[in-house]
Scaffold this motif. Structure first.
Motif, mmCIF file in Angstrom:
data_model
loop_
_atom_site.group_PDB
_atom_site.id
_atom_site.type_symbol
_atom_site.label_atom_id
_atom_site.label_comp_id
_atom_site.label_asym_id
_atom_site.label_seq_id
_atom_site.Cartn_x
_atom_site.Cartn_y
_atom_site.Cartn_z
ATOM 1 N N GLY A 1 3.430 9.162 5.430
ATOM 2 C CA GLY A 1 2.558 10.211 5.937
ATOM 3 C C GLY A 1 2.273 11.282 4.899
ATOM 4 N N VAL A 2 3.329 11.771 4.233
ATOM 5 C CA VAL A 2 3.142 12.808 3.221
ATOM 6 C C VAL A 2 2.340 12.265 2.044
ATOM 7 C CG1 VAL A 2 4.346 14.300 1.564
ATOM 8 C CG2 VAL A 2 5.244 14.029 3.878
ATOM 9 N N ILE A 3 2.684 11.065 1.585
ATOM 10 C CA ILE A 3 2.019 10.488 0.416
ATOM 11 C C ILE A 3 0.553 10.203 0.708
ATOM 12 C CG2 ILE A 3 1.957 8.454 -1.094
ATOM 13 C CD1 ILE A 3 5.042 8.436 -0.881
ATOM 14 N N ALA A 4 0.255 9.723 1.915
ATOM 15 C CA ALA A 4 -1.147 9.496 2.276
ATOM 16 C C ALA A 4 -1.938 10.786 2.233
ATOM 17 C CB ALA A 4 -1.224 8.868 3.682
ATOM 18 N N ALA B 1 14.841 11.553 -6.732
ATOM 19 C CA ALA B 1 13.509 11.869 -7.257
ATOM 20 C C ALA B 1 13.308 11.150 -8.583
ATOM 21 C CB ALA B 1 13.353 13.372 -7.433
ATOM 22 N N ALA B 2 14.350 11.160 -9.418
ATOM 23 C CA ALA B 2 14.263 10.465 -10.709
ATOM 24 C C ALA B 2 14.141 8.951 -10.518
ATOM 25 C CB ALA B 2 15.492 10.787 -11.556
ATOM 26 N N THR C 1 4.112 10.434 -7.284
ATOM 27 C CA THR C 1 3.584 10.368 -5.916
ATOM 28 C C THR C 1 4.608 9.838 -4.932
ATOM 29 O OG1 THR C 1 1.360 10.005 -6.810
ATOM 30 C CG2 THR C 1 1.721 9.410 -4.506
ATOM 31 N N LEU C 2 5.524 8.987 -5.381
ATOM 32 C CA LEU C 2 6.468 8.313 -4.477
ATOM 33 C C LEU C 2 7.683 9.165 -4.105
ATOM 34 C CD1 LEU C 2 6.468 4.745 -6.069
ATOM 35 C CD2 LEU C 2 5.664 5.335 -3.775
ATOM 36 N N VAL C 3 7.820 10.359 -4.655
ATOM 37 C CA VAL C 3 9.058 11.131 -4.494
ATOM 38 C C VAL C 3 9.295 11.596 -3.061
ATOM 39 C CG1 VAL C 3 10.144 13.332 -5.112
ATOM 40 C CG2 VAL C 3 9.192 11.853 -6.893
ATOM 41 N N ALA C 4 8.264 11.953 -2.334
ATOM 42 C CA ALA C 4 8.434 12.580 -1.012
ATOM 43 C C ALA C 4 9.123 11.655 -0.018
ATOM 44 C CB ALA C 4 7.078 13.013 -0.462
ATOM 45 N N LEU D 1 12.755 17.262 -0.609
ATOM 46 C CA LEU D 1 11.836 16.318 -1.234
ATOM 47 C C LEU D 1 10.446 16.334 -0.611
ATOM 48 C CD1 LEU D 1 14.037 13.191 -2.039
ATOM 49 C CD2 LEU D 1 13.266 15.033 -3.531
ATOM 50 N N VAL D 2 10.345 16.749 0.645
ATOM 51 C CA VAL D 2 9.015 16.817 1.242
ATOM 52 C C VAL D 2 8.253 18.022 0.703
ATOM 53 C CG1 VAL D 2 9.334 18.240 3.303
ATOM 54 C CG2 VAL D 2 7.870 16.228 3.409
ATOM 55 N N VAL D 3 8.990 19.042 0.229
ATOM 56 C CA VAL D 3 8.353 20.167 -0.463
ATOM 57 C C VAL D 3 8.129 19.818 -1.933
ATOM 58 C CG1 VAL D 3 8.654 22.558 -1.200
ATOM 59 C CG2 VAL D 3 9.268 21.883 1.129
#
Length: 415
Positions: free
Chosen positions: A131-134, A302-303, A329-332, A364-366
């Protein structure tokens, strides 16, 4: 009558506030997602002014938001694109699982939570937030970028993996026998496979059935079909997001384009509600005790997510800048991580698991929209500095076999 008035006031204030935050983010040329989350945190449990009357409606709106985000993502690609990407990107899915599930499992074992909690926390750290990435991809205008199919392939593989993972976790948490767990898993896999088969094989027929020259009818049929499939998928222990995404995949041509134009405003509205809802259910007082382990886990994963995206994009032949964009882009993390942690909290496996997962996802969502935007420019700048230093070193100490200019040679021999 009074409760109805309070509901209208609360929900109207939420929508108005989201609009103002979105306008602020737009002027700053920044994704509004972190602002939406912080707003939910301020008005949720333990916040400045907890909401009451509109909470149930916001919860339903949040579910619709995730479904619409994944539907719109599916509309960008055909069934042929999906199958092709899955065939070429499945190694990236395996690397993704290995790099990102392992840190969560290790953290749970180090904290002494046991093997079941380790399996749960592995899922929390593994799955990125579709959802976040989209939303981020749309905000940054990257849906047409070359690295985006790589990102989407990894997300789809993760969502499809949830059709296997969630029944396993549910069985572990419930302590059911092997036979009962196997039946649940078989049903989940069968449903996911059936929906994917129908999308690939009969996508054109589905598009014809849905197609209409009347925008109102097209909107109602597409929205109704999506919610119906998503609900049935969730009822059968398959992710509602997977069902919505596959509905989008099944629609093609003018139908997909028309549905995209009609549903975009609804997606933006309910997606914003989803992020607020996430913040509403995070008690700020539960975060400080688990902040350090959550922060450590967030930095590590994240890394590993950036490494996953970079490797997958490089394997697909994407340029170095696109590789860094894919990784950032994939971190969230988001909706799936909270769902997984919620299952463990309900089962009473480990009291601290819920707050840690909440803090981890909130970080991570922030951070996710920030890494999506700035990982590539930062990596490019650092690589440029490194290149200039190397060139500077080469200038000062000439390459082997290269003769120094006369003035320098004379100065060296003169000493």
């Amino acid at each position: 009558m009074h409760s109805s008035a309070v509901f209208l006031i609360e929900f109207g204030a939420i929508i108005l506030g989201l609009g103002l935050l979105g306008r602020i983010a737009g002027r700053l040329k920044f994704s509004p997602i972190p602002l939406y989350l912080l707003a939910g945190l301020a008005f949720g449990e333990g916040g400045l002014l907890p909401l009451g009357a509109s909470e149930e409606f916001v919860a339903i709106g949040a579910e619709i938001g995730v479904i619409l985000l994944l539907l719109m993502l599916g509309l960008e690609y055909t069934a042929t694109d999906l199958v092709g990407n899955l065939r070429t990107q499945y190694p990236a899915g395996l690397v993704d699982a290995a790099l990102n599930a392992l840190p969560g499992a290790v953290m749970a074992l180090l904290l002494g939570w046991g093997p079941v909690a380790a399996v749960v926390l592995a899922g929390v750290t593994w799955i990125s937030s579709s959802g976040v990435i989209a939303k981020v991809l749309g905000d940054l205008g990257r849906l047409g970028n070359r690295e985006t199919p790589v990102v989407l392939s990894i997300l789809v593989l993760e969502d499809l993996a949830m059709a296997v993972y969630l029944p396993i976790v549910t069985a572990l948490l419930a302590g059911v026998g092997l036979a009962a767990g196997s039946v649940t898993l078989a049903v989940a896999l069968g449903v996911a496979g059936l929906v994917l088969f129908l999308a690939v094989r009969y996508g054109r027929l589905i598009s014809r059935f849905v197609s209409s020259d009347d925008p109102e009818k097209l909107l109602l049929v597409v929205l109704g079909l999506t919610l119906l499939v998503a609900g049935l998928a969730q009822q059968l222990q398959v992710s509602a997001a997977v069902g919505a995404f596959l509905v989008g995949i099944a629609l093609s041509g003018e139908v997909a384009e028309g549905a995209h134009n009609l549903l975009s405003p609804l997606r933006d509205l309910f997606a914003a509600v989803f992020f607020v809802f996430f913040g509403l259910h995070t008690d700020p007082a539960s975060i400080p005790p688990v902040l350090l382990p959550a922060l450590a886990l967030a930095v590590v994963t994240a890394a590993t997510k950036i490494a996953t995206g970079y490797w997958a994009a490089r394997r697909a032949g994407v340029s170095p800048k696109g590789r860094w964009r894919a990784g950032g882009t994939l971190v969230a993390r988001g909706e799936f991580s909270i769902v997984i942690a919620g299952l463990a909290v309900t089962a009473g496996i480990e009291p601290s698991l819920g707050p840690l997962a909440t803090a981890y996802v909130l970080i991570l969502v922030v951070l996710g929209p920030l890494t999506a935007r700035y990982t590539e420019p930062l990596a490019t700048r650092l690589s440029g500095l490194h290149g200039r230093r190397r060139r500077s070193g080469t200038d000062l100490a000439s390459a082997p076999g290269e003769e120094l200019p006369d003035p320098v040679r004379e100065g060296v021999t003169g000493r």
